[in-house]
Structure formats: C-alpha cells, structure tokens
Design an enzyme around this catalytic site. Structure first.
Site: not given
Length: 264
Positions: A131-135
C-alpha cells in the site's frame, strides 16, 4: 584327429541394481539468498546484504555470492555464526494508517509499518503486497514466502477491494470505462468491478475491486479520467475483510483465514 570339446562356463548375468540407489543427488534448486528468505529468516534483500557482508557460511565456508546454490536440508548454513532454522510461520493483518511506508527500512527516514510492531516479539515478517504511503487499510505480513506469492502473483487473481473517495461524482458511463480499462506506459490498468457507494454535492465514495495490482493502479486509472483520489482504503483481500480492526493495530490471522486465502 579327434576334436577337443571346449566347455565354456558362462556366469549368469546378475540383475542390474536399481538405478535409484546410485542416482546422483539432485543439485540444490535455489540460490542462498532465496533459501534464507523461503525459510522465513529474513527478506531476500536482507539475505543478499548479509551474504555480501560475509555473515553467512555454508558447511564451514563463508559464501559471498547470494545466487550460489544451497540446500538447507543437506548443508549446514550459519548466519552470524548461528545455525539457521525454519521459523514458525506467522500471518498477521494490520490496519495501516495513512502516512506510513510499507518498508522495513526507509532510506529517507520516514515512519514505516514496522514501527507498529515494535516490542511485539514477532519474527521477521515481509509485506504481502503493498500500500503506498498515502493509502490505508488492510495489509498482510508473513514470513511464509510461498503463501505470500500465492496471494500476490498476478496469475492467481486474488481480489483486493478498496473504498475510494474521489473529487467528483462519477456516472455509470465512467464506471464502465474504469472496468474497460486503459493502457498507460505499456501497462493495462482496469478495475474488475467499480460501483458508486454514496455521494455528496462535490465528491463520492466508490468501491473498486482489482484482481491484480500495479504500482498506484487505482490512482493512475482514475487520473486518466480526470479524477483525483482523496482517500483510498483497502477493505478486503479475497474473502478476508478489514472488519473492525482499529487503525494502527494488528492481529494474528486464524488458521481458517490463512487456509482460505491460500486456496483462492
């Protein structure tokens, strides 16, 4: 002149011995770094680093090549002078908060999901997907590399379900285009399912299901249609829901959950 009879004694042929008794053992199938990873000792990149640093020996000899074939069943492998052994398999679910990096160590010093596991007494665990940082939302970690591959390899098509807040109110035509997909930089980006959950005056929540995940898949797909993502939450992997797991907390998966995910 009388003929002389010569009798030759011929020994009966002995049956050949089973070839299997004399078969040469098959060569080890995996490189040393992969062996360490598959045993749940560390990640493959961590294993490669340890090997190049001279911290790993095989049958008493230091090995510096991470790709050198090795067999943990037949060879004595030491890491930091300690014999390696297969770790107990561990499977956990985390409700990842927004802003954390899914990495054991970030070169920029950012907070990671492993900060949530400090003092938990767990063995090394690797992320099962990203999951990317913003997710935010459901993230699995395990030291079972075979099980993890079963969930992440595209050919297995394990569904991942997301709730996505966007800065628009998509109509059915746009939802259909998300399913139809696009090609961007040689990659096909598409949703397996896309439905409108609810909306206000200026934004909406969508449920988007992917059966394979590429880097920033949903964000890139929506951006191609002029839509920005405000929040992105993974709410399920296969039949496993995020449920009521509090943000920033983790739990062990049950044996039934592990088995169900692995059978997908």
């Amino acid at each position: 002149m009388r003929g002389i009879a010569i009798r030759l004694r011929v020994s009966p042929m002995r049956p050949s011995r089973p070839a299997s008794r004399y078969a040469i053992p098959s060569a080890p199938r995996h490189g040393l770094a992969r062996v360490l990873s598959k045993m749940g000792v560390c990640s493959r990149s961590q294993a490669e680093k340890a090997i190049r640093e001279g911290r790993v020996s095989v049958d008493g000899k230091v090995v510096l090549d991470p790709e050198r074939p090795a067999d943990a069943d037949r060879q004595r492998i030491l890491l930091d002078n300690e014999p390696i052994a297969a770790s107990t398999r561990v499977y956990i679910a985390i409700n990842k908060p927004r802003g954390l990096v899914v990495s054991a160590a970030d070169e920029r010093g950012r907070d990671t999901v492993y900060d949530l596991l400090k003092d938990a007494g767990l063995p090394w665990l690797g992320p099962v997907g990203r999951l990317d940082k913003a997710s935010e939302g459901l993230l699995l970690l395990s030291n079972d590399s075979v099980w993890a591959a079963r969930l992440t390899e595209p050919k297995h098509h394990v569904d991942k379900t997301y709730h996505v807040q966007v800065n628009d109110i998509p109509d059915q035509a746009l939802l259909d285009r998300l399913i139809e997909g696009i090609v961007e930089e040689g990659e096909r980006l598409a949703a397996r399912r896309a439905v409108l959950l609810r909306h206000g005056e200026k934004n909406a929540w969508l449920e988007i299901v992917l059966d394979e995940g590429r880097n920033r898949h949903i964000r890139r797909l929506l951006a191609a249609h002029g839509i920005d993502v405000l929040r992105l939450i993974r709410v399920a992997i296969g039949a496993l829901p995020l449920g009521d797991l509090p943000k920033g907390k983790w739990r062990h998966l049950t044996a039934e959950e592990v088995r169900a995910l692995g059978e997908k």
